[in-house]
Design a protein around this motif. Structure first.
Motif, short mmCIF file in Angstrom:
data_model
loop_
_atom_site.label_atom_id
_atom_site.label_comp_id
_atom_site.label_asym_id
_atom_site.label_seq_id
_atom_site.Cartn_x
_atom_site.Cartn_y
_atom_site.Cartn_z
N LEU A 47 0.80 -1.17 0.01
CA LEU A 47 0.12 -0.03 -0.05
C LEU A 47 1.00 1.20 0.00
CD1 LEU A 47 -2.51 1.54 0.33
CD2 LEU A 47 -2.33 1.23 2.82
N ALA A 48 1.75 1.29 0.95
CA ALA A 48 2.65 2.52 0.97
C ALA A 48 3.66 2.73 -0.21
CB ALA A 48 3.66 2.11 2.12
N GLY A 49 3.93 1.69 -1.08
CA GLY A 49 4.93 1.63 -2.17
C GLY A 49 4.04 2.14 -3.33
N VAL A 50 2.83 1.49 -3.70
CA VAL A 50 1.98 2.06 -4.59
C VAL A 50 1.27 3.56 -4.21
CG1 VAL A 50 -0.21 1.78 -5.71
CG2 VAL A 50 1.31 -0.27 -5.24
N ALA A 51 1.43 3.80 -3.15
CA ALA A 51 0.78 5.13 -2.78
C ALA A 51 1.92 6.14 -2.99
CB ALA A 51 0.27 5.20 -1.46
N ILE A 52 3.10 6.05 -2.94
CA ILE A 52 4.10 6.73 -3.06
C ILE A 52 4.35 6.84 -4.31
CG2 ILE A 52 6.68 7.01 -3.07
CD1 ILE A 52 5.57 7.68 -0.16
N GLY A 53 4.43 5.85 -5.17
CA GLY A 53 4.52 5.78 -6.67
C GLY A 53 3.26 6.53 -7.14
N SER A 54 1.95 6.40 -6.76
CA SER A 54 1.09 7.34 -7.40
C SER A 54 1.19 8.64 -6.98
CB SER A 54 -0.06 6.60 -6.58
OG SER A 54 -1.02 5.98 -7.49
N SER A 55 1.64 9.06 -5.97
CA SER A 55 1.90 10.29 -5.69
C SER A 55 2.69 11.17 -6.46
CB SER A 55 1.99 10.54 -3.99
OG SER A 55 3.52 10.18 -3.81
N LEU A 56 3.98 10.38 -6.88
CA LEU A 56 4.95 11.09 -7.83
C LEU A 56 4.31 11.04 -9.15
CD1 LEU A 56 8.23 8.94 -6.57
CD2 LEU A 56 7.33 11.44 -6.18
N TRP A 57 3.38 10.18 -9.70
CA TRP A 57 3.03 9.94 -10.92
C TRP A 57 1.68 11.10 -11.42
CZ3 TRP A 57 3.06 9.40 -15.74
CH2 TRP A 57 1.90 9.06 -16.72
N VAL A 58 0.91 10.96 -10.34
CA VAL A 58 -0.40 11.94 -10.45
C VAL A 58 -0.21 13.53 -10.89
CG1 VAL A 58 -2.46 12.97 -9.34
CG2 VAL A 58 -1.90 10.39 -9.15
N PRO A 59 0.97 14.01 -10.20
CA PRO A 59 1.20 15.39 -10.58
C PRO A 59 1.64 15.56 -11.91
CG PRO A 59 2.23 15.01 -8.52
CD PRO A 59 1.69 13.65 -9.09
N VAL A 60 2.52 14.32 -12.55
CA VAL A 60 3.05 14.44 -13.88
C VAL A 60 1.99 14.48 -14.83
CG1 VAL A 60 4.62 13.15 -15.47
CG2 VAL A 60 5.25 13.79 -13.21
N LEU A 61 1.04 13.17 -14.85
CA LEU A 61 0.18 12.97 -15.29
C LEU A 61 -0.87 14.21 -15.52
CD1 LEU A 61 -2.03 11.17 -16.94
CD2 LEU A 61 -2.76 10.17 -14.72
N THR A 62 -1.09 14.95 -14.42
CA THR A 62 -2.12 15.91 -14.34
C THR A 62 -1.59 17.17 -15.14
OG1 THR A 62 -2.67 15.43 -11.94
CG2 THR A 62 -3.44 17.68 -12.79
N ALA A 63 -0.41 17.36 -15.14
CA ALA A 63 0.34 18.53 -15.80
C ALA A 63 0.18 18.28 -17.29
CB ALA A 63 1.83 18.59 -15.25
N ILE A 64 0.72 17.06 -17.70
CA ILE A 64 0.49 16.59 -19.21
C ILE A 64 -1.11 16.71 -19.57
CG2 ILE A 64 1.05 15.05 -20.94
CD1 ILE A 64 3.65 16.30 -19.70
N ASN A 65 -1.95 16.24 -18.76
CA ASN A 65 -3.38 16.08 -19.29
C ASN A 65 -3.93 17.66 -19.36
OD1 ASN A 65 -3.60 13.60 -19.22
ND2 ASN A 65 -4.48 13.39 -17.30
N GLY A 66 -3.06 18.52 -18.62
CA GLY A 66 -3.44 20.17 -18.77
C GLY A 66 -3.04 20.61 -20.02
#
Length: 446
Positions: A47-66
């Motif tokens: 849970l902690a590993g995927v949550a950390i990975g997600s927290s790094l991926w989501v800002p990048v994904l959000t920026a590109i989606n913008g």
């Protein structure tokens, strides 16, 4: 899209656009949600590993989606001005741009991943899962960006139900592959959190292929002949999209990356605290899909009306969206507060993690109220193609007000880890007030 003349007609059209976008956004986020929840069932470390990975991926994904989201107001303005013949060229160039951005994210992510994870004082096993979750997920980045471009094109035409259908189709597929790769079924080894990355990448490929087939063979998309008479990449068309998209993407990055910064700063706490914080943030982010969807929906009719120079009609849509978003946020806040412990138990069975998650969720109630103001206003401003001031407001409110105040409260008061959440609430509230002022200024100008 079509012109409306009454308030009732506007509300009806707005709801018709909004509901599919909301279901689509929730569906997209549920992919990450299921990754986190199902990994949590494999163990707190996963849970902690995927949550950390997600927290790094989501800002990048959000920026590109913008950046990719810029095609929505561009197409909405063209259709509002009855210049439909220009639409295929714009979308083709947007597809080229999405592929280039995908390669850049893979290249830069590959170079930055190890150093960023090393900055975080993570347990070795948690770091290993976070690293390989992101690496495996990376195999689906380019098809995901192509899908988001095609989806924005479909939404700009008011055909939001189609992208909703694609995402609803993808959810059971994602759950199935998560089940296979996380827990190890039918001869596949149990990969835990890393398996969630493989499942998500496969899902991204499927939704991309389905969207291509729909646009190629279904009306009204087939009439635009997007995949015929391909033009060569055009720097001028890219600059037009980037001129609108870059400020949107950077503003979205400032907003979402503050949560990654908080996660890095919170890495000094125990694994249980990190897991609880990420679980609460994951659910709060799911609720954020509501105001985000309202903002995305507002961009379409406001862009259409501004393109047709019907500015008073655009103003009415803005108020419909903002008032609706606030009402929903208040309702959600009450429900979330009452059911905070059952929600917390979705993520983990450890009583300590559940108790901590429920405590963080109380703060999430207030944070989503601030989002209910800010996100719809950003969408309204995008409809006017007004994006530069949003970028400035995001930088100041999140990084110069929100994060520093959170750091001070966490380290110099008894709030400790909760101090970061209070800082986020302060930053979001300041941003919402500034965005509202900008919208009023813009409406007076027109």
């Amino acid at each position: 899209m079509y012109e409306t003349t009454t308030l009732q007609g506007k509300i009806k059209l707005f709801i018709k656009i909004l509901i599919p976008i909301l279901i689509t956004q929730v569906g997209i986020y549920l992919i990450s949600f299921f990754d986190t929840v199902m990994s949590g069932r494999a163990g707190a470390t996963d849970l902690a590993g995927v949550a950390i990975g997600s927290s790094l991926w989501v800002p990048v994904l959000t920026a590109i989606n913008g950046v990719l989201l810029a095609i929505t107001p561009i197409i909405a303005h063209l259709t509002g001005a009855k210049e439909n013949k220009l639409v295929p060229k714009k979308v083709q160039q947007a597809i080229y741009l999405s592929i280039v951005l995908g390669f850049l994210v893979i290249l830069l992510g590959g170079m930055a991943l190890e150093p960023v994870l090393n900055l975080m004082a993570l347990e070795p096993e948690v770091q290993h899962i976070a690293k390989y979750y992101l690496i495996t997920l990376g195999a689906g980045i380019i098809p995901l960006f192509i899908f988001n471009t095609l989806r924005n094109f479909m939404d700009a035409l008011g055909q939001t139900r189609v992208s909703m259908f694609i995402i609803l189709l993808s959810l059971p597929v994602n759950i199935l592959f998560n089940y296979l790769f996380i827990f190890g079924k039918f001869g596949i080894p149990a990969l835990g959190g890393i398996g969630a990355g493989i499942a998500t990448a496969i899902t991204y490929w499927i939704i991309c292929l389905v969207s291509i087939l729909i646009i190629a063979f279904m009306q009204p998309f087939r009439g635009y002949q997007l995949f015929s008479n391909w033009l060569l990449p055009n720097g001028r068309a890219w600059r037009e999209q980037l001129k609108i998209g870059m400020p949107i993407g950077i503003a979205m990055f400032f907003e979402t990356s503050i949560f990654s910064a908080v996660t890095i700063l919170m890495s000094v706490y125990s694994t249980n605290t990190i897991a609880a914080h990420q679980a609460a943030m994951n659910f709060a982010s799911l609720l954020y899909m509501i105001p985000l969807s309202v903002g995305m929906a507002l961009t379409i009719p406001i862009g259409y009306e501004v393109g047709a120079k019907r500015y008073q009609e655009a103003k009415k849509y803005a108020y419909i969206g903002i008032s609706g978003s606030i009402f929903i946020a208040i309702f959600n806040g009450v429900i979330l507060f009452v059911f905070r412990e059952p929600v917390a138990s979705l993520y983990n069975s450890d009583p300590t993690v559940i108790e901590l998650t429920a405590s963080f969720i109380v703060f999430a109630v207030f944070y989503q109220l601030a989002d209910a103001f800010g996100a719809p206003i950003q969408g309204a401003l995008r409809g006017y193609k007004d994006v530069n001031m949003t970028l400035v407001i995001s930088l100041v409110s999140y990084w110069l007000i929100g994060l520093p105040s959170g750091f001070l409260l966490a380290n110099y008061t008894s709030l400790e880890a909760y101090g970061y959440w209070v800082g986020i609430i302060i930053g979001l509230s300041c941003g919402a007030i500034a965005l509202l002022w900008r919208l009023f200024h813009l409406q007076r100008k027109y």
